[in-house]
Each structure stands twice: as C-alpha cells, then as structure tokens.
Design a protein around this motif. Structure first.
Motif, PDB file in Angstrom:
ATOM      1  N   GLY A 185     -45.451  -4.138  22.403  1.00 41.46           N
ATOM      2  CA  GLY A 185     -45.919  -5.197  21.556  1.00 41.46           C
ATOM      3  C   GLY A 185     -46.468  -4.677  19.986  1.00 41.46           C
ATOM      4  O   GLY A 185     -46.116  -5.476  19.030  1.00 41.46           O
ATOM      5  N   LEU A 186     -47.216  -3.825  20.030  1.00 38.03           N
ATOM      6  CA  LEU A 186     -47.779  -2.892  18.904  1.00 38.03           C
ATOM      7  C   LEU A 186     -46.732  -2.319  18.096  1.00 38.03           C
ATOM      8  O   LEU A 186     -46.707  -2.498  17.016  1.00 38.03           O
ATOM      9  N   GLY A 187     -45.756  -1.979  18.989  1.00 36.37           N
ATOM     10  CA  GLY A 187     -44.588  -1.528  18.028  1.00 36.37           C
ATOM     11  C   GLY A 187     -43.573  -2.522  17.387  1.00 36.37           C
ATOM     12  O   GLY A 187     -43.288  -2.357  16.136  1.00 36.37           O
ATOM     13  N   LEU A 188     -43.806  -3.484  18.188  1.00 35.74           N
ATOM     14  CA  LEU A 188     -42.958  -4.749  17.488  1.00 35.74           C
ATOM     15  C   LEU A 188     -43.903  -5.350  16.120  1.00 35.74           C
ATOM     16  O   LEU A 188     -43.463  -5.930  15.414  1.00 35.74           O
ATOM     17  N   LEU A 189     -45.114  -5.125  16.208  1.00 31.69           N
ATOM     18  CA  LEU A 189     -45.726  -5.684  15.252  1.00 31.69           C
ATOM     19  C   LEU A 189     -46.020  -4.596  14.183  1.00 31.69           C
ATOM     20  O   LEU A 189     -46.473  -5.023  12.939  1.00 31.69           O
ATOM     21  N   ALA A 190     -45.860  -3.411  14.392  1.00 29.30           N
ATOM     22  CA  ALA A 190     -45.790  -2.494  13.324  1.00 29.30           C
ATOM     23  C   ALA A 190     -45.118  -2.574  11.912  1.00 29.30           C
ATOM     24  O   ALA A 190     -43.924  -2.996  12.136  1.00 29.30           O
TER      25      ALA A 190
END
Lengths: 271, 333
Positions: A185-190
C-alpha cells in the motif's frame, strides 16, 4: 500469639492452594465453532474459498448454538469475507450487514468497525469516511481503513493507517501478510520511483516468506510499472504471468498480457 | 549422709551421664560412617561431559543399580572444559576397568538423574586412581530428533497425498465429476422418448466410466490411502517409544523436542482438517478417510498427553489463534 495465628493462616492457605482442581466443562459447540473457524482460516490462507465458506458456515451454526453474540457476529463477518473472496458480492454484503447489526446491538465495536469497513470496500465509490481510528486497533482494521482512504484519494490518512498496520502486525503468518500488504500500500502511495520500488521490494520479500502467490504476482505486476529496462520489466511480467496462470486467475493473466503487449508496442513504436 | 559423700555421688552420676552421652555420640558417628561410607577409603575418577547442567555435588554414582560413590567436585577449566570429580568407594575399584564410561540415567519420568558408570572391558586393566573416563551421551534427544524426522516426513507425505487426492476427485473437469454429470444426463434422458439418444449418451457415459475405472486403477486411490494409513501408523510407532525415552533426556533438549512436537501437532491438525474435507466432499470414500482421521486423532492424543506431562512444564506459548478472516483489500488486477 499473633505470629502463631499468622503461620496457621498461611499454612491453611497453602493447603488450600494444593487442593484438587475443579473440573472444567467445555461447551462442545464452542469447540466446534473454534475448530471450524480455524479450518476456514487455513482455507482462506490457501485461497480455497469454497472450503472456507463451508467451514465458516459450520462455525456460524455452532456459534449460534452457543448463543454468543460476539461469536455470531464474528462468524458472520468471516463468512462474508469468504464469500467476498469467492466473488459472491451480494451474499457477502448480506453477511457483513448482519455482522454489523449483531455487533452493534451487543456493543462489539471491533467487529462492527470491521464489517463497516468491509462493506465500504465493496462499493465502487466508497463514501463512508470513518472517524480517525485509535492507534491501538488490530492490524487488519488499520489495513482496511488505509485501503479505504487510498481508494478515496486521501493519501495522508492512508499512509498513516498503513504505518499503524505495520506497527500492529505481529510475526505470525497472518501478521506478516498484513505487513506485506501495508508495504505494498505504501508503495502504491509513494510518489517517486525509488520509494515505490523500495516499498514494493519489501512487500515482495514478505510475501515470498509467507507464501502468498497472488500477492507476489500483483506486486511483480506493480513493480514492472516502475522498471526502466524493458528486459527487467518483461521478466517481472512473465514471472507474474506464470503465477497467475498457475492460479487460474484469468484477470491477472490478461493484465500481464496487456502490459507485455504495451511493452512490445513501445519497443516497436519508434521503428 | 555427709556432704562430701553427696558431692562425690553427684560427681559420679554426672560423670556417668557425660560418658554415656559421649559414648552415644561415638556410636552414632560409627554407625553413620559405616552406613554412609564417610570414612571409607575412596579413589577418584574424572569425567568431562559437554555440560555440567545435569550434575550436582553429592549426586549418587551408580554401578549396576548400586550406589558406589558420589560426585565430589564440579569444575570449569580455563579452556571452558567441564571436569567432574567422582569419589568412588575403594572396595569397588577392582570392578571398574579401562573402557568404562559414565552416563546420566533416570529411572522414571519423575526424579533426579543419576550418574551411572559402566564396568568397561573385564579383560582390560583396572582403572587407575584419578583416571579420566569417557562420557557417553545417552541415546538421547539428538537421537530422538533424528528418529522423529522421518515420521514428520511421512506425515508431510500423507498431507500431500490427501491434498492431491482431494483435488483430483473434486476437479470439476476431472473424470469423476464429468462421469457423474454424464450419468445424471443419461438418467434424465431415460424419461424422454428419444431412446436412441439416451442409448448414445449411455454408451458415452459408460465409456467415460470405463476410463474412470482405469484412472482409479492408474491413480491407485485405494492403495494410496492404504499407503497413507500405513505411514500414519509409522508416525505413531515412531512417536510412542519417545514417551519411554523422554525421562532420560536433559531439560534443554526437551525444549527442542517440544518445538518439534508442536510442529507435528500442527501438522496432524492440518491433516485432520484435510481428511474432514475429504470425507465431506467424497462420500464414496468414507471408510478410509475415517480411518485416516482416527489414526491422526490418535497421534494428536499422544502428543497432547506428552505436552501435558510435567516434563513440559514450560511449553512454548502457542501463538494467539487468528479468529478473524483477513480483509480482502481488492489487491488484484
């Protein structure tokens, strides 16, 4: 005299402590509910949705026979999640609604919150925005809240919830899966490529460790979007494609093939 | 009576009393020394086990079940080597020959461990005073772990076989399901007037059933399940003797064993679940599946019995069981 009375009392207490234990009687339906729930959880982890549905239905019946609203609410929620994973959206919604109603009636806030989040995530355009969550909620709730916020384009809230999910995840297989999903999720938000790759690689490492092929394939698919070299991109996509094929996931297969075609078109484009 | 006579009489009485007391003490000391061999002549033997964890000063040293000495001193040498000084009664000296070894034994599940010394080769010379004797690690936990590993592997195989079998039988495109569907179709057809079509379908269905029979023979369903049951029995056979051997193991090794047993327990629970699914989904194979489940249940009971024993007073805390399904975040294309 007082001292003697004290010692006598102490002796009596000690003697009482060493007495026979009271026999405990377990409700057989409670045990049955636990057992079926565990079977369902195992099936969910292996992606055997049908088995999961059967087990959770059995767990629900047993829970109803124990007359425990908390257990019933959770059983409805679990059944809803198995139905949702099996693609039965309508019946899943019914299960989540029942779980929410039972949980709210009996002040089971966690299950009620879980059911509301699950219902919101089932909507195409979710509108419900939960109030800021407490920091010490279970990881799965933070994860659902994060995903919901992400889908509602509220990156700050989503990021904070993913961070909480990371903190609250334990080292069990499930906990590690939550951790991997939080990294994903953090990767998709980065926003920058380096951060995306960093988080995705961490997610991939965790998914490989716990063995969640569908999530590995999805992460590979997402990583491929950040690949600069066409060779690396193709490699990632082919690996994802292989996994989706093995899992008989048509949607995943098609997504990989589309991405591969796009890559070929890009290569052929200038010529 | 003169005062002098009275004093002399008292002195005599006190004298007798003191002498009697001293005599009693001497006799007591004599009896104790004779019974406990405190003053008996002894000789020393040294042993160097890998760890002094199970030894303590005063621990009996046994030979053929008789106490022939005690642990006198436990020392840690500069190189980190453990040296244990055993004081053995001199009268047993001629029974201990070169090649004698020392090991730890426990007579039952409850009680302290004793040091046991073996006689060595009777043809070899008698052990010298202050000689080093070898330490024999009892066919202990390491051996047990080695023994149980194949059992775990067997259980793994059983799990894989059951999963494969369940998948094969339940495959919607597989022969079993297709043949069933064909039979259903045929039975529908018989109610219609189109007999010719029904006959054709029946022929096709029987062809498929014939193929299925071949498949069953080829897949060796019954043999596979019988094989699985045999393997389960092997698991049981491997696990049960452990109960008897456990008493002879050190506490540290028990922790390792406990971890391994936890794994076996988990595995058997999974097997139970798979067998239950198999039984539910394939009513045509209830007998064998039930037998599998019973055998697995038996293993679990053995393990539970083990875990409940005092040896596992501090079992590994089982992780908190998840009872809430993981959320579906829609992370798929």
């Amino acid at each position: 005299m007082k001292l003697r009375a004290f010692w006598l009392a102490a002796l009596l207490l000690t003697a009482c402590g060493g007495g026979a234990r009271h026999a405990t009687v377990d409700n057989p339906y409670l045990e049955k509910s636990r057992h079926s729930t565990q079977s369902g959880m195992n099936a969910m982890q292996d992606g055997r949705w049908r088995y999961a549905r059967i087990s959770f239905t059995r767990a629900l019946t047993a829970a109803q026979l124990t007359d425990s609203p908390a257990l019933v609410a959770r059983a409805w929620y679990n059944l809803g999640m198995a139905r949702r994973s099996d693609g039965q959206t309508e019946t899943a919604q019914t299960a989540f609604r029942t779980a929410r109603r039972v949980a709210e009636q009996h002040h089971d806030t966690l299950t009620a919150l879980r059911a509301r989040l699950a219902l919101a995530l089932l909507q195409v355009r979710p509108t419900w925005r939960p109030a800021p969550l407490q920091a010490k909620l279970p990881a799965d709730i933070h994860l659902s809240a994060a995903r919901l916020a992400q889908r509602q384009h509220r990156p700050k809230v989503a990021r904070a919830e993913y961070e909480q999910a990371l903190k609250r995840s334990d080292t069990s297989r499930q906990g590690l899966t939550y951790k991997g999903q939080a990294y994903l999720g953090l990767g998709l938000l980065a926003e920058d490529r380096a951060s995306v790759r960093h988080h995705m690689q961490r997610a991939l490492k965790v998914f490989r460790q716990v063995g969640t092929p569908s999530l590995i394939a999805y992460t590979l698919l997402k990583i491929s979007e950040t690949d600069e070299s066409e060779t690396t991109r193709s490699d990632h996509l082919h690996r994802a494609l292989t996994i989706y094929r093995a899992l008989h996931d048509k949607a995943g297969e098609e997504a990989c093939i589309r991405a591969l075609r796009k890559g070929k078109q890009r290569q052929n484009g200038p010529t | 009576m003169k005062q002098g006579d009275f004093v002399a009489g008292m002195r005599r009485q006190v004298g007798w009393f003191v002498m009697f007391g001293i005599g009693a003490i001497v006799v007591l000391l004599l009896v104790v020394s004779l019974r406990t061999d405190i003053f008996a002549s002894k000789f020393s033997l040294y042993v160097s086990p890998p760890s002094a964890a199970a030894f303590f000063v005063g621990q009996p040293v046994k030979f053929q079940g008789f106490t022939i000495g005690r642990v006198n001193k436990i020392a840690l040498q500069e190189q980190g080597k453990v040296t244990i000084d055993l004081h053995i009664l001199e009268r047993y000296h001629n029974m201990l020959h070169q090649g004698a070894t020392v090991r730890l034994v426990k007579e039952g599940l409850i009680g302290q461990q004793d040091v046991e010394i073996t006689p060595g080769k009777s043809s070899a010379p008698v052990l010298a005073d202050k000689a080093f004797v070898g330490y024999e690690s009892e066919a202990s936990i390491e051996q047990l772990l080695l023994d149980i590993k194949p059992a775990i592997a067997n259980a793994d195989t059983l799990l894989r076989e059951l999963v494969t079998l369940a998948k094969w039988v339940n495959n919607p495109d597989g022969d079993v399901r297709v043949a069933m569907a064909n039979i259903r179709e045929v039975s529908k057809g018989l109610h219609r007037t189109d007999v010719e079509k029904a006959i054709k379908e029946a022929t096709a269905a029987f062809t498929r059933i014939h193929a299925l029979t071949d498949q069953i023979v080829e897949h060796k369903v019954a043999e596979r399940l019988s094989g699985s049951l045999a393997q389960t029995a092997t698991v049981l056979k491997d696990i049960e003797p452990m109960v008897k051997s456990l008493g002879k193991t050190g506490p540290e090794s028990l922790k390792n064993l406990n971890a391994l047993l936890t794994r076996t327990d988990k595995l058997t629970r999974s097997l139970n679940g798979i067998a239950a699914d198999l039984q539910e989904l394939t009513p045509e194979l209830p007998g064998l599946a039930q037998q599998s489940r019973d055998a697995i249940e038996q293993i679990r009971k053995v393990l539970d019995g083990l875990r409940g024993s005092w040896l596992f007073a501090k079992p590994e805390k089982p992780g908190k069981k998840q009872d809430v399904a993981p959320p579906d975040l829609g992370l798929h294309p």
